[in-house]
Design an enzyme around this catalytic site. Structure first.
Site, PDB file in Angstrom:
ATOM      1  N   LEU A  72       0.833  -1.211   0.000  1.00 38.24           N
ATOM      2  CA  LEU A  72       0.000   0.000   0.000  1.00 38.24           C
ATOM      3  C   LEU A  72       0.864   1.257   0.000  1.00 38.24           C
ATOM      4  CD1 LEU A  72      -2.553  -1.449   2.553  1.00 38.24           C
ATOM      5  CD2 LEU A  72      -3.070  -0.800   0.176  1.00 38.24           C
ATOM      6  N   PRO A  73       0.253   2.422  -0.331  1.00 43.28           N
ATOM      7  CA  PRO A  73       1.061   3.637  -0.531  1.00 43.28           C
ATOM      8  C   PRO A  73       1.771   4.184   0.707  1.00 43.28           C
ATOM      9  CG  PRO A  73      -1.067   3.849  -1.616  1.00 43.28           C
ATOM     10  CD  PRO A  73      -1.125   2.595  -0.803  1.00 43.28           C
ATOM     11  N   LYS A 176      15.391  -0.535   5.268  1.00 40.63           N
ATOM     12  CA  LYS A 176      14.999   0.016   3.956  1.00 40.63           C
ATOM     13  C   LYS A 176      15.308   1.520   3.867  1.00 40.63           C
ATOM     14  CE  LYS A 176      12.317   0.963   0.339  1.00 40.63           C
ATOM     15  NZ  LYS A 176      12.462   0.565  -1.006  1.00 40.63           N
TER      16      LYS A 176
HETATM   17  P1  NAD Z   1       0.792   2.270  -6.394  1.00 37.03           P
HETATM   18  O1  NAD Z   1       0.189   3.583  -6.068  1.00 37.03           O
HETATM   19  O2  NAD Z   1       1.024   1.890  -7.815  1.00 37.03           O
HETATM   20  O3  NAD Z   1      -0.110   1.095  -5.745  1.00 37.03           O
HETATM   21  C1  NAD Z   1      -0.781   1.197  -4.510  1.00 37.03           C
HETATM   22  C2  NAD Z   1      -2.122   0.493  -4.680  1.00 37.03           C
HETATM   23  O4  NAD Z   1      -2.804   0.515  -3.412  1.00 37.03           O
HETATM   24  C3  NAD Z   1      -3.051   1.211  -5.684  1.00 37.03           C
HETATM   25  O5  NAD Z   1      -3.471   0.280  -6.668  1.00 37.03           O
HETATM   26  C4  NAD Z   1      -4.194   1.712  -4.822  1.00 37.03           C
HETATM   27  O6  NAD Z   1      -5.454   1.699  -5.497  1.00 37.03           O
HETATM   28  C5  NAD Z   1      -4.166   0.717  -3.681  1.00 37.03           C
HETATM   29  N1  NAD Z   1      -4.823   1.200  -2.464  1.00 37.03           N
HETATM   30  C6  NAD Z   1      -4.727   2.414  -1.876  1.00 37.03           C
HETATM   31  N2  NAD Z   1      -5.492   2.463  -0.756  1.00 37.03           N
HETATM   32  C7  NAD Z   1      -6.062   1.236  -0.641  1.00 37.03           C
HETATM   33  C8  NAD Z   1      -6.955   0.649   0.294  1.00 37.03           C
HETATM   34  N3  NAD Z   1      -7.397   1.340   1.354  1.00 37.03           N
HETATM   35  N4  NAD Z   1      -7.353  -0.623   0.104  1.00 37.03           N
HETATM   36  C9  NAD Z   1      -6.905  -1.329  -0.974  1.00 37.03           C
HETATM   37  N5  NAD Z   1      -6.062  -0.832  -1.909  1.00 37.03           N
HETATM   38  C10 NAD Z   1      -5.652   0.441  -1.739  1.00 37.03           C
HETATM   39  O7  NAD Z   1       2.154   2.185  -5.553  1.00 37.03           O
HETATM   40  P2  NAD Z   1       3.391   1.184  -5.777  1.00 37.03           P
HETATM   41  O8  NAD Z   1       4.390   1.815  -6.670  1.00 37.03           O
HETATM   42  O9  NAD Z   1       2.855  -0.172  -6.086  1.00 37.03           O
HETATM   43  O10 NAD Z   1       4.010   1.204  -4.299  1.00 37.03           O
HETATM   44  C11 NAD Z   1       3.455   0.455  -3.235  1.00 37.03           C
HETATM   45  C12 NAD Z   1       4.427   0.477  -2.072  1.00 37.03           C
HETATM   46  O11 NAD Z   1       5.672  -0.070  -2.498  1.00 37.03           O
HETATM   47  C13 NAD Z   1       4.724   1.887  -1.539  1.00 37.03           C
HETATM   48  O12 NAD Z   1       4.766   1.831  -0.134  1.00 37.03           O
HETATM   49  C14 NAD Z   1       6.071   2.203  -2.161  1.00 37.03           C
HETATM   50  O13 NAD Z   1       6.816   3.135  -1.386  1.00 37.03           O
HETATM   51  C15 NAD Z   1       6.726   0.847  -2.183  1.00 37.03           C
HETATM   52  N6  NAD Z   1       7.788   0.676  -3.193  1.00 37.03           N
HETATM   53  C16 NAD Z   1       7.586   1.076  -4.483  1.00 37.03           C
HETATM   54  C17 NAD Z   1       8.602   0.892  -5.412  1.00 37.03           C
HETATM   55  C18 NAD Z   1       8.407   1.315  -6.866  1.00 37.03           C
HETATM   56  O14 NAD Z   1       9.384   1.341  -7.617  1.00 37.03           O
HETATM   57  N7  NAD Z   1       7.198   1.627  -7.298  1.00 37.03           N
HETATM   58  C19 NAD Z   1       9.815   0.297  -5.040  1.00 37.03           C
HETATM   59  C20 NAD Z   1       9.986  -0.136  -3.731  1.00 37.03           C
HETATM   60  C21 NAD Z   1       8.947   0.065  -2.811  1.00 37.03           C
END
Ligand code: NAD
Length: 297
Positions: A72-73, A176
């Site tokens: 999640l975000p 991390k």
């Molecule tokens: P993203 O925004 O693409 O995905 C997050 C998903 O969570 C979305 O699909 C959103 O609809 C969903 N969401 C939000 N609130 C929700 C709820 N209450 N119930 C259910 N679903 C819900 O983000 P991401 O890039 O996939 O990143 C996710 C996590 O991974 C973050 O914490 C980010 O910091 C971490 N991360 C990302 C990367 C990257 O390169 N993108 C790398 C390492 C870590």
């Protein structure tokens, strides 16, 4: 205690975005029955295409689950999803794994609430971006008890190439953000050195050949060089698209700076890196790969 490979588990997966979508698909490929939920219809449709069963609420998805994985975000959302819809709704025997990048305090708070309700929980943030999530080559840094780690390890192994026990609850998040603070600061140092080298009349490939074998070498230089056409293929060769968005680097630096304040640690380089990424993102570059900050130097 679970060891080796596991399959045929019922695993709820909450958060099927850029990262979670590919991770859930890899759990399906490993033979698990994935019960997926996201607020986004598009994300749910993609999850169905990848073999997940989709549900219309977190509570439905976690029903009867043997494990719950979330991606999640931010910490606020993780806290609200777990306290409102996971804790007390998933079976108490289910292992809870939060793979989101969030602050250490919230990770510990949620794990304590889970533990008080009889669950085992780990924080398991990842290193590696969307390509690693899709390819099943993430590195997981795990915080939790030895027993919780032993249960988590085979589940996480289906989505990654390395699963490392960092310590007690919150230690995965701590590892991390400390790692990414090094990454943010070394990327900026690498960018400014290449910009200076160019102004001093050096050929950038020649400077790379020297510095990559000398004491200025770093991952930012030799695995992710911010200069197009220099070093291995990187987002610089693709107009700074894809890769790791500057907005996400800024998020991680803010978490590191907050964590440092909470324990009275001095992080002057991390703080400056945070300011520079803040300016870069505010200038409309949040979606640009974080190595694109070279354009602002
Ligand atoms: P993203 O925004 O693409 O995905 C997050 C998903 O969570 C979305 O699909 C959103 O609809 C969903 N969401 C939000 N609130 C929700 C709820 N209450 N119930 C259910 N679903 C819900 O983000 P991401 O890039 O996939 O990143 C996710 C996590 O991974 C973050 O914490 C980010 O910091 C971490 N991360 C990302 C990367 C990257 O390169 N993108 C790398 C390492 C870590």
């Amino acid at each position: 205690m679970a060891t080796g490979r596991v399959a045929d588990m019922k695993i709820a997966f909450i958060g099927l975005g850029n990262m979670g979508g590919g991770m859930a698909a890899n759990l399906v490929k490993a033979g698990h029955a994935v019960r997926a939920f996201d607020l986004s219809e598009d994300a749910l449709a993609r999850a169905r295409d990848n073999g997940c069963q989709t549900y219309t609420s977190v509570r439905e998805a976690v029903e009867g689950a043997e494990a719950v994985v979330s991606m999640l975000p931010n910490g606020k959302i993780v806290d609200s999803v777990y306290s409102a819809d996971v804790i007390g709704h998933a079976p108490a025997s289910a292992l809870l794994l939060d793979c989101s990048t969030i602050d250490v305090d919230t990770a510990r708070k949620v794990a304590d609430a889970a533990s008080a309700a009889g669950y085992e929980m780990v924080d398991a943030p990842v290193s590696g971006g969307i390509a690693a999530a899709n390819g099943g080559t993430l590195t997981f840094m795990v915080g939790g008890s030895d027993q919780a780690f032993a249960r988590a390890e085979p589940i996480l192994a289906a989505m990654g190439k390395a699963v490392i026990h960092a310590g007690a609850s919150g230690a995965g998040q701590a590892a991390k953000i400390c790692n990414n603070m090094i990454l943010g600061a070394t990327m900026i140092a690498t960018c400014e050195a290449f910009a200076l080298a160019e102004k001093l009349g050096l050929d950038l490939q020649t400077f790379y050949d020297i510095s990559s074998k000398a004491s200025g070498q770093s991952w930012s230089m030799t695995s992710y060089c911010p200069v197009p056409g220099v070093g291995p293929a990187s987002p610089a060769d693709n107009g700074y698209q894809g890769g790791f968005a500057a907005a996400l680097m800024l998020k991680d630096l803010k978490l590191a700076i907050e964590a440092a304040a909470s324990v009275g640690a001095r992080v002057p380089m991390g703080t400056r890196a945070g300011q520079l990424y803040e300016e870069f993102a505010a200038a409309g570059n949040g979606a640009t790969d974080f190595s694109g900050i070279i354009k602002a130097l």
